[in-house]
Design a protein around this motif. Structure first.
Motif, PDB file in Angstrom:
ATOM      1  N   SER A  62      -0.587  -0.395  -9.130  1.00 37.62           N
ATOM      2  CA  SER A  62       0.048  -0.463  -7.464  1.00 37.62           C
ATOM      3  C   SER A  62      -0.295  -1.214  -6.613  1.00 37.62           C
ATOM      4  N   PHE A  63      -1.917  -1.453  -6.732  1.00 39.91           N
ATOM      5  CA  PHE A  63      -1.595  -2.751  -5.999  1.00 39.91           C
ATOM      6  C   PHE A  63      -1.223  -4.197  -6.268  1.00 39.91           C
TER       7      PHE A  63
ATOM      8  N   ARG B  77       1.191  -4.687  -7.484  1.00 36.94           N
ATOM      9  CA  ARG B  77       2.838  -4.591  -6.661  1.00 36.94           C
ATOM     10  C   ARG B  77       3.365  -4.759  -5.923  1.00 36.94           C
ATOM     11  N   ALA B  78       2.797  -4.249  -4.740  1.00 39.29           N
ATOM     12  CA  ALA B  78       2.266  -3.661  -3.097  1.00 39.29           C
ATOM     13  C   ALA B  78       1.529  -5.688  -2.875  1.00 39.29           C
TER      14      ALA B  78
ATOM     15  N   GLU C 148       4.383   6.394  -5.391  1.00 42.19           N
ATOM     16  CA  GLU C 148       3.778   4.515  -4.712  1.00 42.19           C
ATOM     17  C   GLU C 148       5.134   4.139  -4.190  1.00 42.19           C
TER      18      GLU C 148
ATOM     19  N   THR D 183       4.854   2.586  -1.162  1.00 39.84           N
ATOM     20  CA  THR D 183       4.287   1.182  -0.927  1.00 39.84           C
ATOM     21  C   THR D 183       5.400   0.731  -0.031  1.00 39.84           C
TER      22      THR D 183
ATOM     23  N   THR E  66      -4.307   8.092  -1.871  1.00 36.61           N
ATOM     24  CA  THR E  66      -5.036   7.143  -2.952  1.00 36.61           C
ATOM     25  C   THR E  66      -5.832   6.555  -2.662  1.00 36.61           C
TER      26      THR E  66
ATOM     27  N   ASP F  28      -7.785  -0.755  -4.348  1.00 38.50           N
ATOM     28  CA  ASP F  28      -7.903  -1.753  -3.256  1.00 38.50           C
ATOM     29  C   ASP F  28      -6.321  -1.137  -2.853  1.00 38.50           C
ATOM     30  N   TYR F  29      -5.894  -0.695  -3.693  1.00 41.66           N
ATOM     31  CA  TYR F  29      -4.066   0.111  -3.039  1.00 41.66           C
ATOM     32  C   TYR F  29      -4.586   0.364  -1.655  1.00 41.66           C
ATOM     33  N   LYS F  30      -5.172   2.090  -1.555  1.00 39.10           N
ATOM     34  CA  LYS F  30      -5.656   2.589  -0.508  1.00 39.10           C
ATOM     35  C   LYS F  30      -5.765   1.467   0.532  1.00 39.10           C
TER      36      LYS F  30
END
Length: 272
Positions: free
Chosen positions: A27-28, A30-31, A216, A220, A254, A257-259
């Protein structure tokens, strides 16, 4: 030293490709990857990913076609062709069929008039055309698709308003119908993206955080693509509709790091 193109070099390239693909599926990273791309390249990537899914994610393509300005859509189409050496329309046509293909290809191929002028008489007549098609369950009606894919947004909203005044209900509600019908859902999404993009995006975000495990991809996509455009307005609509701030909803659903990254884009850099 192994010659270029040797078996060991090909194996190494394959391994590196798998490692990078695995990393970007998280997730992170990729975002972040999508955030750092130029907007038109980002949207081209999102469109390509949507087309290549086992079932085409028509929502992404409709968002780009119906919410973006004609110039923005043209920029995405050019970026797509530069990146993938195929046109967006070509790839979309080869991965869809029937009525859904007819609608989506017309949407991404169009160049709507971008002015504010409205023809009230035309709105009246086309509201009747749309109503008859919906009443007769003729959702693949050529005239209905022509109206949705070619008219300017102000003209369409005038038509939708006339529809509501004449029939005491919205086109959006009348298109809900069969929840399992992809084409009907695509028509419904088209109308929602044209009539109220902020409300539409707020609903996408709400559905995304409400799901078990969080959707996600959707969360995102909306936050990253709208961060420098109208995310503030989307947040306001989200709060009015859900009685909880989008920041709190994201923080709750979430982590890591993604959050922190999403909250920074939402205007909460102190979380990083």
């Amino acid at each position: 030293m192994q010659p270029k193109g040797s078996k060991s070099e090909k194996l190494m390239r394959g391994s590196m490709k798998r490692i990078l693909s695995s990393a970007l599926s998280l997730s992170f990273p990729r975002a972040v990857y999508r955030w750092i791309l130029d907007p038109v390249d980002r949207d081209a990537v999102l469109a390509h990913v949507a087309i290549k899914k086992s079932e085409v994610d028509f929502k992404v393509l409709i968002e780009i076609s119906c919410i973006y300005s004609p110039e923005e859509l043209l920029g995405v189409r050019r970026a797509y062709q530069n990146r993938y050496k195929h046109s967006l329309e070509e790839d979309l046509a080869s991965h869809t069929s029937g009525d859904l293909r007819k609608l989506l290809v017309a949407l991404v191929s169009g160049y709507r008039y971008n002015g504010v002028e409205v023809n009230a008489r035309l709105a009246d007549s086309e509201a009747d055309i749309v109503h008859k098609a919906i009443k007769d369950n003729c959702f693949n009606n050529d005239e209905l698709i022509r109206i949705l894919t070619t008219r300017s947004k102000p003209q369409l909203n005038a038509t939708f308003n006339r529809y509501r005044e004449d029939h005491k209900t919205s086109i959006s509600k009348d298109l809900l119908g069969d929840s399992g019908n992809s084409f009907q859902k695509a028509l419904h999404t088209t109308v929602r993206c044209i009539t109220d993009p902020h409300k539409y995006y707020a609903k996408v975000l709400r559905d995304g955080v409400k799901k078990m495990g969080t959707d996600e991809d959707s969360v995102t996509r909306v936050i990253v693509t709208r961060a420098e455009k109208d995310l503030k307005e989307i947040k306001e609509v989200y709060y009015k509709k859900n009685s909880i701030s989008l920041d709190d909803a994201i923080a709750k659903d979430t982590s890591g790091d993604y959050k922190d990254f999403l909250l920074a884009l939402l205007g909460k850099p102190d979380h990083c």
